[in-house]
Design a protein around this motif. Structure first.
Motif, PDB file in Angstrom:
ATOM      1  N   GLY A  99      23.106   0.077 -17.430  1.00 26.45           N
ATOM      2  CA  GLY A  99      22.329   1.150 -16.793  1.00 26.45           C
ATOM      3  C   GLY A  99      22.576   2.443 -17.539  1.00 26.45           C
ATOM      4  N   LYS A 100      22.599   3.525 -16.809  1.00 27.47           N
ATOM      5  CA  LYS A 100      22.821   4.889 -17.316  1.00 27.47           C
ATOM      6  C   LYS A 100      22.401   5.122 -18.777  1.00 27.47           C
ATOM      7  N   PRO A 101      23.282   4.880 -19.781  1.00 30.75           N
ATOM      8  CA  PRO A 101      22.922   5.280 -21.146  1.00 30.75           C
ATOM      9  C   PRO A 101      21.788   4.453 -21.738  1.00 30.75           C
ATOM     10  N   TYR A 136      32.870   1.474  -7.538  1.00 34.15           N
ATOM     11  CA  TYR A 136      31.513   1.877  -7.139  1.00 34.15           C
ATOM     12  C   TYR A 136      30.524   1.132  -8.018  1.00 34.15           C
ATOM     13  N   HIS A 137      29.548   0.487  -7.373  1.00 35.57           N
ATOM     14  CA  HIS A 137      28.563  -0.264  -8.155  1.00 35.57           C
ATOM     15  C   HIS A 137      27.121   0.114  -7.834  1.00 35.57           C
ATOM     16  N   GLY A 138      26.906   1.053  -6.929  1.00 33.94           N
ATOM     17  CA  GLY A 138      25.528   1.473  -6.684  1.00 33.94           C
ATOM     18  C   GLY A 138      25.286   1.822  -5.234  1.00 33.94           C
ATOM     19  N   ALA A 190      33.576  -6.195 -11.884  1.00 38.70           N
ATOM     20  CA  ALA A 190      34.395  -5.007 -12.154  1.00 38.70           C
ATOM     21  C   ALA A 190      33.783  -4.232 -13.305  1.00 38.70           C
ATOM     22  N   GLU A 191      33.990  -2.942 -13.238  1.00 34.16           N
ATOM     23  CA  GLU A 191      33.693  -2.125 -14.416  1.00 34.16           C
ATOM     24  C   GLU A 191      34.781  -2.413 -15.435  1.00 34.16           C
ATOM     25  N   THR A 192      34.419  -2.439 -16.682  1.00 29.79           N
ATOM     26  CA  THR A 192      35.431  -2.794 -17.668  1.00 29.79           C
ATOM     27  C   THR A 192      36.450  -1.669 -17.842  1.00 29.79           C
TER      28      THR A 192
HETATM   29  C1  PLP Z   1      29.701   1.565 -12.502  1.00 26.00           C
HETATM   30  C2  PLP Z   1      28.394   1.892 -11.893  1.00 26.00           C
HETATM   31  N1  PLP Z   1      27.554   0.915 -11.558  1.00 26.00           N
HETATM   32  C3  PLP Z   1      26.365   1.172 -11.008  1.00 26.00           C
HETATM   33  C4  PLP Z   1      25.961   2.462 -10.730  1.00 26.00           C
HETATM   34  C5  PLP Z   1      24.639   2.717 -10.072  1.00 26.00           C
HETATM   35  O1  PLP Z   1      23.791   3.378 -10.936  1.00 26.00           O
HETATM   36  P1  PLP Z   1      22.424   4.024 -10.478  1.00 26.00           P
HETATM   37  O2  PLP Z   1      22.773   5.258  -9.725  1.00 26.00           O
HETATM   38  O3  PLP Z   1      21.718   4.268 -11.763  1.00 26.00           O
HETATM   39  O4  PLP Z   1      21.702   3.045  -9.636  1.00 26.00           O
HETATM   40  C6  PLP Z   1      26.808   3.505 -11.058  1.00 26.00           C
HETATM   41  C7  PLP Z   1      26.420   4.915 -10.803  1.00 26.00           C
HETATM   42  O5  PLP Z   1      27.158   5.840 -10.856  1.00 26.00           O
HETATM   43  C8  PLP Z   1      28.053   3.209 -11.649  1.00 26.00           C
HETATM   44  O6  PLP Z   1      28.915   4.189 -11.970  1.00 26.00           O
END
Ligand code: PLP
Length: 1015
Positions: free
Chosen positions: A852-854, A715-717, A789-791
């Motif tokens: 993002g997030k933190p 999941y990337h957004g 990819a997420e790390t």
């Molecule tokens: C790995 C990853 N990338 C991107 C996002 C997207 O973030 P946002 O909801 O702040 O746009 C998320 C949200 O959960 C995520 O987990």
């Protein structure tokens, strides 16, 4: 005749023979427990289970006929109640006498009700308790029309006959125990003498205990009672005894016994309305039943002092008795009345009406003009104090109020849940997240010391006290008032100066408007900012000066009846006080109405969260939850440095990046300094989705290609393009699959995937799968733009990539001309403990890093950092601009986050606490087959649940169950993974050892619950 307690057994051959003789079939048999009688589970040839009852020779036909008659009566009048049915014999009779050897037995047969004994069910929750209440109500209602001569008898367990225990008080060596039993028994005997005649009587079951109830198979939802057994203790007694007995047993096994009781009563009352006297005597009857039980145990213990079973079995009864002893019976009576839909305090309507008719005087001696007063919101969600607990501690508290009130009198609200009551007096057990007393039962007036206080109603001085403890009342005056019907009630004025003590005497009559004191200074008012607390009290509950001014929010109904709205007497305009709190259900209903419904809400029992501090979130009632989920509040919710930096900046300037301002570059420099050399050009946006969008544009500009490799379940957004590259979404509900330019590589999951943990080559082998995808792309004549990819894949199931994986993948991707994008949105900024950036743990340097997030500790902020070469390729003539991206406030917050991470050892804490959690979880995992895997790094952890350790069948509803149960324990966690079977723990970074231990203890307890137990 043979004595009752002499066991008589029968051989299997005889049992088979008599079954054949009486019922006409040859059974399969299995013996069941039974105290005197022989109970045998038999299988009919049709496969049905029944219980053959071979009665002890001492049993009379009347005893059996009574039960048969009752069961038949209930089958007819309450067919919906799960009860055993009487199976007729081939003769057509329900029972027969059979002589085997020297004994004659009555033999009869009942259908078998499958289930777990209530006593062994775990957990006993509110819904199960309520179901017991409902079934008991149905049985009692149906038995109202039942009479049987066999039920006309006296049993030592009959609550109404319990006075026999008065002769045995001496059996209790412990003085406290003796005094509890004595007090409860004497008070019950007196109640019974006074009101007992009005108690409805009927034949009752008589022994609905935890071994006479079976419950159904555990499920995701709460389970139900599937059977109430053993009508052998029926008698004529007070009808409500059945409820009292069942309640005693349910309460013994329920973590919140009084809440369980209330739930039972609501359901019982709905099917068999309780008589007012039953409402009054029910709680004393429960206590009496418990007293009988502990007396019987104590007598038996005297007879058999070495039998450890005696002590074990009486412990739960004593535990509950102690809890019951700490509650005033009238308070329980009021709660019970409320559960039955009545005004909790019987005198309430009369006193309120009377008060409304009285002339009153203003408490401060004069009506306050609008300009002289200010509604003062001190609720949990109030912005006057904010979340920082230091703001509610003196002397800062007084300073904040002074500034806010600016000379006006602050008026604080009735039934407002507040978190300013911070001492232990307001707590029960001192646990982090237990319910505390938060509900303000008064109206208060905040203003200068010495402000005169006047009697609102004429009355008599009833109490003059000095309570000097911190956050107590200091000087306190209570006036008593009597209505025209002679009902006494009270008004309480707290936090006064010693003037009231000096000028008033007990018993003195005071007039409305008479000065009775003044606001005390903090030294004598309980160490509060100066104010007066004005409360009405209908029943002091024999508590005297300890009557609470602040109650439990969960008991708002009863406390608001005991202490009605002071504005009945103060008569201020509605806008003088803060608006009433909106309930959770109101908020939920409005949200459903006004907000898109696929904006999901967590938990079966949703939470209304109004405040956050460090690693805790607080609901609208002030209950704390350990936030084990929220990695956005990285340095802790409402970190003061971030809050201060952002608010100060907001008060100065918040505009876009089209003007020069030094902070933007400083932030870019500080961020780049955390990254490997070469990653030094930054773009700022408002969310991680926006950052990933931008990363894809950079990739396209740099490579001229759009084809991307993504990981399964990634999941990337939430934008269009990001849904395209997020299999978690496009392959999930509502999704339409991947577009042709998106190529999915297997997730390198060394638990579930083909290459397992411990295989030193697992990383290389999973990386080869990416190379295969690249070859496939090339075989189609397409070019690779990049790999993202997420790390540590989060939504993918809290996966820790095997060693060497990214190193090989990046090499393959680059060889194919693609760029490597690291989505560090979840795992960056030190979360994994060992490294600031998670990709560092894989020993790689990405071309583009997405954050993002933190990054903003809650302020909307995202960032993309890349190389100069890629940035230059993007600078292709098209202007890049985002209105809010890089705005001054977000940049100030981002900088403050970096300061916090520099100055506080949060990354180290993540390492230590993460290990503590991992060790703890791994220690309990072997005891629970359902725990398939425990994994993670730092404060990024996953517990994968499986139904079968061989097939790894995902235990998704079980994982959701765990997260909901953790919520019940005051812990916020979530679930994730492609199969939604991974419990995800990802708390703010200040997560402490105490939090970790609490989470581990709760987790361990939950894992023992029936729904999660695997053979
Ligand atoms: C790995 C990853 N990338 C991107 C996002 C997207 O973030 P946002 O909801 O702040 O746009 C998320 C949200 O959960 C995520 O987990």
């Amino acid at each position: 005749m043979i004595s009752h307690d002499q066991p008589v057994t029968m051989s299997t051959t005889d049992i088979v023979a008599l079954t054949q003789q009486l019922y006409g079939f040859v059974p399969q048999i299995e013996r069941l427990p039974g105290e005197y009688d022989t109970n045998v589970q038999v299988q009919t040839p049709a496969g049905e289970s029944c219980v053959l009852k071979i009665m002890h020779p001492s049993r009379t036909p009347e005893f059996v006929e009574m039960q048969i008659a009752a069961l038949n009566h209930l089958a007819q009048h309450a067919p919906e109640v799960p009860l055993q049915r009487v199976i007729p014999q081939i003769s057509g009779q329900s029972w027969a006498e059979v002589t085997v050897g020297e004994h004659t037995h009555i033999v009869w047969m009942l259908s078998y009700l499958a289930g777990t004994m209530f006593a062994q069910a775990n957990p006993i929750d509110d819904a199960l308790a309520a179901h017991v209440g409902q079934l008991v109500g149905r049985i009692d209602a149906a038995l109202a029309g039942f009479v049987h001569v066999g039920a006309e008898r006296t049993l030592e367990w009959d609550v109404l006959q319990g006075a026999w225990i008065r002769d045995h008080y001496a059996v209790f060596a412990d003085a406290t125990e003796r005094s509890i039993v004595t007090r409860m028994t004497e008070s019950f005997v007196a109640d019974l003498a006074a009101y007992g005649d009005a108690l409805p009587r009927s034949v009752i079951h008589g022994d609905i205990n935890d071994y006479n109830m079976v419950v159904g198979a555990p499920g995701y939802q709460s389970r139900q009672v599937t059977g109430i057994l053993d009508f052998g203790d029926m008698m004529v007694s007070a009808t409500v005894s059945d409820l009292a007995i069942a309640a005693a047993y349910v309460m013994m096994r329920h973590p919140q016994p009084f809440d369980a009781l209330i739930g039972m009563i609501e359901q019982y009352h709905a099917v068999r309305p309780l008589h007012p006297v039953e409402m009054q005597l029910l709680f004393p009857m429960i206590c009496m039943r418990l007293c009988i039980s502990v007396t019987v145990s104590a007598i038996r213990k005297q007879a058999r002092p070495d039998d450890p079973y005696m002590v074990v079995s009486e412990a739960p009864a004593w535990n509950l008795l102690h809890q019951c002893a700490s509650v005033h019976p009238r308070l329980m009576h009021y709660r019970i009345r409320h559960a039955c839909g009545l005004t909790p305090v019987p005198a309430y309507d009369h006193v309120v009406t009377w008060m409304q008719q009285q002339a009153t005087a203003p408490i401060l001696g004069r009506e306050l003009a609008e300009s002289e007063r200010k509604a003062l919101d001190l609720s949990v969600g109030s912005t006057v104090l904010g979340a920082d607990p230091r703001h509610a501690a003196m002397p800062l508290f007084a300073k904040i109020l002074d500034e806010y009130l600016d000379g006006a009198i602050g008026i604080g609200g009735y039934l407002e849940p507040r978190m300013i009551y911070t001492t232990d007096r307001y707590a029960q057990a001192g646990l982090i997240n237990e319910e505390r007393r938060t509900l303000h039962l008064a109206v208060d007036f905040w203003g200068p010391a010495g402000t005169a206080v006047h009697a609102v109603l004429p009355g008599r001085v009833h109490m003059l006290e000095y309570l000097p403890a911190d956050l107590d009342y200091g000087y306190l005056t209570v006036l008593a008032h009597t209505t025209d019907e002679g009902v006494e009630f009270y008004t309480l004025y707290g936090h006064l100066s010693d003037e009231s003590m000096r000028t008033l005497v007990l018993g003195q009559e005071v007039q409305a408007g008479q000065r009775i004191g003044s606001f005390g200074v903090p030294d004598v008012n309980g160490k509060w900012p100066t104010h007066v607390h004005f409360q009405i009290i209908l029943d002091l509950l024999d508590m005297g000066r300890d009557f609470p001014g602040v109650g439990y929010a969960s008991q708002a109904a009863v406390w608001s009846a005991l202490s009605p709205n002071p504005n009945l007497l103060l008569r201020m305009p509605v806008d003088a006080v803060p608006p009433p709190q909106r309930s959770l259900s109101e908020t939920l209903a409005e949200r459903r109405e006004r907000i898109g419904r696929n904006l999901s809400i967590s938990y079966r029992r949703p939470l209304k969260i109004v405040r956050g501090w460090q690693q805790y979130l607080y609901d609208h009632t002030g209950r704390a939850y350990i936030d084990a989920y929220n990695n956005v509040a990285h340095g802790g919710h409402c970190h003061p440095r971030v809050v201060q930096a952002a608010t100060a900046q907001y008060a100065l300037l918040s505009t876009n990046t089209r003007y020069l301002n030094d902070q933007l570059q400083e932030y870019a420099r500080r961020l780049s300094e955390t990254l490997p050399a070469g990653l030094d050009v930054c773009y700022f946006v408002n969310s991680a989705s926006e950052a990933n969008e931008l990363a894809i544009r950079l990739m396209k500009a740099a490579t001229g290609r759009r084809d991307m490799i993504v990981l399964e379940a990634a999941y990337h957004g939430h934008t269009n393009t990001l849904i395209d590259i997020s299999p978690y979404k496009h392959d999930g509900p509502g999704g339409t699959g991947a577009p042709d330019w998106v190529h999915t590589a297997p997730i390198p999951d060394d638990y579930r995937g083909p290459y397992k943990r411990g295989d030193a080559q697992a990383g290389a082998k999973y990386a080869l799968q990416v190379q295969e995808v690249i070859e496939c792309i090339q075989a189609q004549g397409r070019g690779l733009g990049g790999y993202i990819a997420e790390t540590l894949p989060s939504v993918g199931g809290q996966i820790v990539l095997p060693e060497g994986y990214l190193r090989d993948v990046y090499a393959y991707v680059r060889a194919a001309g693609g760029v490597c994008i690291a989505d560090e949105v979840q795992v960056g900024f030190g979360r994994i403990g060992t490294h600031f950036w998670a990709f560092e743990s894989q020993d790689v340097v990405p071309d583009i890093v997405v954050m993002g997030k933190p990054i903003g500790n809650g302020q909307p902020l995202g960032a993309v950092v890349t190389t100069r070469a890629i940035a230059d390729a993007f600078d292709n003539g098209m202007e890049y601009f985002a209105t809010f991206g890089g705005n001054n406030v977000s940049v100030a917050a981002g900088l403050a986050v970096l300061d916090v991470l520099r100055d506080e050892p949060l990354q180290h804490n993540a390492l230590v606490m993460g290990q503590r959690l991992l060790d703890g979880l791994r220690a309990i995992a072997p005891q629970h087959a359902i725990i398939g895997d425990v994994r993670g790094a730092g404060l990024f952890l996953g517990v994968e649940l499986v139904r079968d350790p061989q097939t790894l069948e995902p235990a998704d509803s079980e994982a959701s169950y765990v997260s909901n149960r953790l919520r019940d324990y005051g812990i916020l966690a979530g679930t994730d993974g492609p199969y939604h079977n991974v419990v995800k723990i990802r708390p703010p970074m200040p997560f402490s050892a105490a939090d970790a231990d609490y989470v581990l203890a709760a987790f361990a307890r939950i894992m023992h619950e029936d729904y999660l137990a695997r053979p």
